[in-house]
Structures are given as C-alpha cells and as structure tokens.
Design a protein around this motif. Structure first.
Motif, PDB file in Angstrom:
ATOM      1  N   ASN A   1      23.086  24.996  19.241  1.00 21.11           N
ATOM      2  CA  ASN A   1      22.971  26.673  19.049  1.00 21.11           C
ATOM      3  C   ASN A   1      24.297  27.233  18.496  1.00 21.11           C
ATOM      4  O   ASN A   1      24.279  28.235  17.985  1.00 21.11           O
ATOM      5  CB  ASN A   1      22.335  27.493  20.097  1.00 21.11           C
ATOM      6  N   PHE A   2      25.288  26.507  18.442  1.00 17.45           N
ATOM      7  CA  PHE A   2      26.398  26.796  17.826  1.00 17.45           C
ATOM      8  C   PHE A   2      27.287  25.974  16.893  1.00 17.45           C
ATOM      9  O   PHE A   2      27.800  26.382  16.076  1.00 17.45           O
ATOM     10  CB  PHE A   2      27.631  27.186  19.044  1.00 17.45           C
ATOM     11  N   LEU A   3      26.990  24.700  17.037  1.00 16.49           N
ATOM     12  CA  LEU A   3      27.347  23.737  16.140  1.00 16.49           C
ATOM     13  C   LEU A   3      26.425  22.994  15.132  1.00 16.49           C
ATOM     14  O   LEU A   3      26.802  21.961  14.596  1.00 16.49           O
ATOM     15  CB  LEU A   3      28.262  22.726  16.769  1.00 16.49           C
ATOM     16  N   ALA A   4      25.177  23.339  15.414  1.00 17.01           N
ATOM     17  CA  ALA A   4      24.073  22.856  14.599  1.00 17.01           C
ATOM     18  C   ALA A   4      23.859  21.616  14.524  1.00 17.01           C
ATOM     19  O   ALA A   4      23.575  20.946  13.723  1.00 17.01           O
ATOM     20  CB  ALA A   4      24.113  23.184  13.072  1.00 17.01           C
ATOM     21  N   VAL A   5      24.055  20.789  15.852  1.00 16.21           N
ATOM     22  CA  VAL A   5      23.998  19.487  16.093  1.00 16.21           C
ATOM     23  C   VAL A   5      22.350  19.314  16.390  1.00 16.21           C
ATOM     24  O   VAL A   5      21.858  19.986  17.369  1.00 16.21           O
ATOM     25  CB  VAL A   5      24.905  19.013  17.151  1.00 16.21           C
ATOM     26  N   PRO A   6      21.751  18.350  15.637  1.00 12.06           N
ATOM     27  CA  PRO A   6      20.358  18.013  16.103  1.00 12.06           C
ATOM     28  C   PRO A   6      20.172  17.639  17.671  1.00 12.06           C
ATOM     29  O   PRO A   6      21.240  17.119  18.208  1.00 12.06           O
ATOM     30  CB  PRO A   6      20.076  16.674  15.286  1.00 12.06           C
ATOM     31  N   ALA A   7      19.136  18.171  18.243  1.00 13.49           N
ATOM     32  CA  ALA A   7      18.978  18.051  19.491  1.00 13.49           C
ATOM     33  C   ALA A   7      19.317  16.760  20.125  1.00 13.49           C
ATOM     34  O   ALA A   7      19.846  16.376  21.108  1.00 13.49           O
ATOM     35  CB  ALA A   7      17.703  18.580  20.125  1.00 13.49           C
ATOM     36  N   TRP A   8      18.553  15.640  19.412  1.00 11.90           N
ATOM     37  CA  TRP A   8      18.668  14.191  19.882  1.00 11.90           C
ATOM     38  C   TRP A   8      20.232  13.822  19.911  1.00 11.90           C
ATOM     39  O   TRP A   8      20.505  12.867  20.661  1.00 11.90           O
ATOM     40  CB  TRP A   8      17.757  13.278  19.006  1.00 11.90           C
ATOM     41  N   LEU A   9      20.908  14.038  19.065  1.00  9.55           N
ATOM     42  CA  LEU A   9      22.358  13.525  18.752  1.00  9.55           C
ATOM     43  C   LEU A   9      23.150  14.403  19.775  1.00  9.55           C
ATOM     44  O   LEU A   9      24.032  13.684  20.284  1.00  9.55           O
ATOM     45  CB  LEU A   9      22.767  14.161  17.573  1.00  9.55           C
ATOM     46  N   ALA A  10      23.001  15.463  20.113  1.00  9.28           N
ATOM     47  CA  ALA A  10      23.650  16.384  21.052  1.00  9.28           C
ATOM     48  C   ALA A  10      23.237  15.650  22.591  1.00  9.28           C
ATOM     49  O   ALA A  10      24.359  15.640  23.325  1.00  9.28           O
ATOM     50  CB  ALA A  10      23.101  17.868  21.141  1.00  9.28           C
ATOM     51  N   GLY A  11      22.480  15.228  22.865  1.00  3.75           N
ATOM     52  CA  GLY A  11      21.969  14.189  23.776  1.00  3.75           C
ATOM     53  C   GLY A  11      22.708  13.225  24.152  1.00  3.75           C
ATOM     54  O   GLY A  11      23.154  12.787  25.139  1.00  3.75           O
ATOM     55  N   VAL A  12      22.692  12.665  22.811  1.00  3.32           N
ATOM     56  CA  VAL A  12      23.624  11.227  23.092  1.00  3.32           C
ATOM     57  C   VAL A  12      25.111  11.720  23.130  1.00  3.32           C
ATOM     58  O   VAL A  12      25.599  10.774  23.943  1.00  3.32           O
ATOM     59  CB  VAL A  12      23.410  10.612  21.557  1.00  3.32           C
ATOM     60  N   VAL A  13      25.548  12.487  22.799  1.00  6.02           N
ATOM     61  CA  VAL A  13      26.957  12.981  22.736  1.00  6.02           C
ATOM     62  C   VAL A  13      27.114  13.294  24.410  1.00  6.02           C
ATOM     63  O   VAL A  13      28.224  12.909  24.804  1.00  6.02           O
ATOM     64  CB  VAL A  13      27.254  13.997  21.929  1.00  6.02           C
TER      65      VAL A  13
END
Length: 456
Positions: A43-55
């Motif tokens: 919601n602040f860095l516009a990272v796709p949800a799946w990629l944010a989960g990987v990170v």
C-alpha cells in the motif's frame, strides 16, 4: 522418595532483569514486521502482493541456515565475556540500524522497492540471529537447577508479553499518527522509535548479564548441520511437536499479516489495527495462570486441544464481522487471544518435556540443538504466513497502490481479506488439533533429584 530441598537462587535479581530485557528484542522484531511489513509494501511501495509475500518470507527462511550456524559459532567461542555475549553485542550493534532501513522508504516502487526491502530485511534477520540464538542458550548455562531455570524463563515470558503488547499497539499507532492510513514519514517515525527500543533492550541485556554465573556450556556439535537435523529426526515426539507448533504459528502469522487489511477493508477503519492487537494480546497477559491450572487438570495435551479449539472457534466467528460490525470483531479476537495464550504456554512446556526425556534416554545434552532448530524453523514458518496471505490477496484480485493514488478494491479482494483473516487460519488450527491427538510422550518414572523430577 522425595525431591531434594530447593537451593538458594544462584542468579541475582539484577541478572534476571538484565536477561529479561532481551525479550523486548524477541517480541518486537517478531511482532512489528509480521504486523506491518506486508501492508507497507503493497500500500505504500506499490509492490504486488505475491512479491511482497516472497520478500517477507525469503529472509526468514535464511534463519534455517544462519541460526544453527550462529549456535555452533557461539559454542566454540572463547573470550573474557564468555561464549555467548560477544555475539549478542554484535547483534545489538547491527539490528537497530538494519531494522530502520527496512522501513526507511526510499524513492522506489514495485520490484526495485521489493529488492531493497528484501536486502535490508535479510540483513536484519542475520543481525537478529546473532543476538537471539546465544541469548536463548544462556538460561541453561546460568544455572543447573531446573526450578531456577524455569523462573528465569518465566521472567522472559513476562517481558515477551509486555513487549508484544507495547510494540503491537505502539507501532500501528505511530504509523497512523499522520492520519488513518499512515504515510511514509509516519512509517519512518515508527522505525526510529522501534530501533531505539531494540537498541535499549539488546544493550541492556548485554550489560545486564555481565555478571551472570556460568555453570558450563553444552558440548559443541562437531557433526555439522546434517547431524543436527538427524538428532531431531531421531526424536518422534520432537518432530510431532515441531510440526504442531509450526501449524499453529502459520495461522498466527497469517492473522498478523492480515490484521491491517482486516481493519481497513472489513471493519473500515485502519486505526482498528491497534485495538484489535490489544484485544489479542490482553488475554495472553491475563490468562496464563488459568492455562497452568487447566494443564494440570486435563493434562497438557488435553489443555492444548482446548486452547486450539478456542483459537479456531474465535477465528471462525470473526467471519461474521461484516454482519455485526467492528465491536463484534473485537469480541471474537478476545476469544482468539485466550486460545493463543494457552497454545504458546503449552508449546514451551511440552518442548521442555521433550528435551528432558531426550536427555534421560540418550544421556546426551542436546537442548541447544533442539532449541536452535525449533527457533529457526518456527521463524521461517512465521514468514511463510505472510506469503500465504499475500497469495490469497493475489487470487482475490487485490490492487497494490501508493499513498497518493489510492484505489478502490474489488469486492473479490475484500472477500479475500476476510477469508485470509478468518476461515483459512481457523481450518489450519483445526488441523493442529488432529496433530495434537498424534502427539504422545511417555515421561519415564522420575528419579529423585533428577531433572525429570520437576514438572515442566
């Protein structure tokens, strides 16, 4: 035969306090990223949800390697500060800085932002391991008395509960200090404050344990990582308990990652993250004596089943939040918190049983091996919860965004948030109930004066 009379404490109150302070690091680093990092990226860095989960997941999986390595390094360390405290000092000097960098909010979005956060979180996970693994080993080496060691761990649990409440409530409050949805500046403010808390607790523990007595350290494990995993596999009770714990931890991690979304999209108020967390942690601080009594009345396995059913029932009940509103969600989370309190207390107690029986039957001291593997695997599973929830969001069509360009989520994404916070964790916890039925540990008849003579 009767147990020997209790001996006078060998660990001073000052050392107990100093050791307990370190648990602020344990609880804070576990709670804050689990609660806020996924939401911060989507919601602040516009990272796709799946990629944010990987990170969120990848650096914590690294713990499976680094935690056992740090344990072996500290076992072999010889210094005037002892084998553990030099590594604690290294962690104290690096974790506050790397934690701040995770939420520093550079001018990046999408994949570049994910790479930046991932690198910083990997460094933070490494710094955390430098402190946490030696820190958890110290009670076994500060005293040889079982009851006194339990007292030390009780102090640790008290500090963990307090720190979880403070960090879990204060961090979202700081994030929302610039408005209900937060800003990059408010995340930076939160990062600075939490970094100061980490530094104070870690350095406080380092200096506070300077005069800790040392009764002897476990023998170094010279067999390498493969031998450590072999030791765990050879103990069926440990394997079942570890799988049971990881299943429960997966559900907890999913709910932590989902909490900001649940507050924003189901309840309709992002600030409800703070009150939801308070409703979750409050029973954890207040109901510990109740679970101790229940474990004595129904046995630990029976009490674990009861706690898990309360956890699952409260989580499933929260499915009705869209019908009854935010107040109802808080009542359901109170029930969840009561169940989690029992689950966590009984996990530690049953792990102590496993370690004691292993020592009695094998004649080997492998507490460090079991505890190190437990910590590493549990940490990886905690991060995996964010990945699972991120995947559920992706399937639901959740749209990532930046603060300046908010988007209206489709109904499917709002439904995905609700299911990821309630239905899926409830099913996972029910699975843990079935696993608990498979857990069987026959404690040998205690010998007077032995460690098994004391209750876990």
């Amino acid at each position: 035969m009767t147990a020997p009379a209790a001996t006078l404490p060998t660990v001073s109150r000052g050392v107990r306090l100093g050791y307990g302070l370190g648990s602020f690091c344990t609880a804070t680093f576990g709670a804050v990223p689990g609660l806020l990092l996924l939401y911060y990226m989507t919601n602040f860095l516009a990272v796709p949800a799946w990629l944010a989960g990987v990170v969120v997941t990848a650096p914590k999986v690294w713990d499976l390697v680094i935690n056992p390595l740090v344990g072996r390094w500290s076992d072999r360390t010889v210094s005037r500060m002892g084998p553990r405290r030099p590594w604690m000092l290294a962690g104290a000097a690096t974790l506050p800085i790397t934690f701040f960098l995770v939420f520093a909010g550079p001018p990046l979005t999408g994949t570049p932002a994910a790479l930046y956060v991932g690198a910083c979180f990997l460094a933070a996970a490494t710094a955390y391991a430098l402190f946490e693994v030696p820190y958890k080993t110290m009670p076994a080496e500060m005293t040889g008395d079982y009851h006194e060691r339990t007292s030390l761990l009780q102090w640790r649990m008290i500090f963990i509960g307090a720190a979880t409440a403070i960090s879990g409530i204060a961090a979202p409050a700081l994030v929302n200090s610039d408005g209900p949805n937060g800003t990059l500046d408010s995340y930076r403010l939160m990062a600075v404050v939490i970094a100061v808390v980490l530094a104070a607790s870690m350095f406080g523990s380092f200096f506070g344990t300077a005069r800790a007595p040392m009764t002897g350290a476990p023998q170094p494990d010279n067999g390498g990582l493969r031998a450590q995993f072999a030791a765990a596999r050879s103990n069926p009770a440990f394997v079942w308990l570890l799988v049971l714990s990881c299943t429960q931890q997966l559900a907890v991690a999913m709910m932590l990652a989902a909490a900001p979304y649940f507050a924003a999209y189901t309840i309709g108020d992002p600030r409800a993250t703070t009150t939801l967390f308070a409703a979750l942690v409050g029973p954890m601080l207040l109901t510990m004596p109740l679970w101790v009594r229940l474990s004595k009345r129904f046995d630990k396995r029976g009490a674990m089943i009861l706690a898990a059913l309360m956890f699952s029932g409260g989580t499933a009940a929260a499915l009705a939040t869209p019908i009854f509103g935010g107040w109802y969600a808080h009542v359901a989370i109170l029930l969840v918190g009561t169940g989690i309190a029992g689950v966590q207390l009984l996990q530690f107690s049953m792990l102590a049983d496993v370690i004691a029986v292993d020592a009695a039957t094998t004649g080997k001291r492998r507490a460090g091996v079991f505890t190190g593997l437990w910590t590493a695997i549990e940490s990886g599973v905690s991060a995996f919860g964010a990945l699972v929830f991120g995947t559920i969001l992706t399937i639901g069509g959740f749209i990532s965004s930046e603060p300046d360009t908010p988007v209206a989520q489709p109904d499917s994404a709002v439904t995905a948030v609700l299911i990821g916070q309630t239905a899926v964790p409830a099913l996972i916890i029910l699975l843990s109930v079935l696993m608990t039925l498979k857990y069987r540990l026959t404690v040998p008849t205690p010998v007077a004066g032995s460690a098994s003579d004391a209750p876990a």
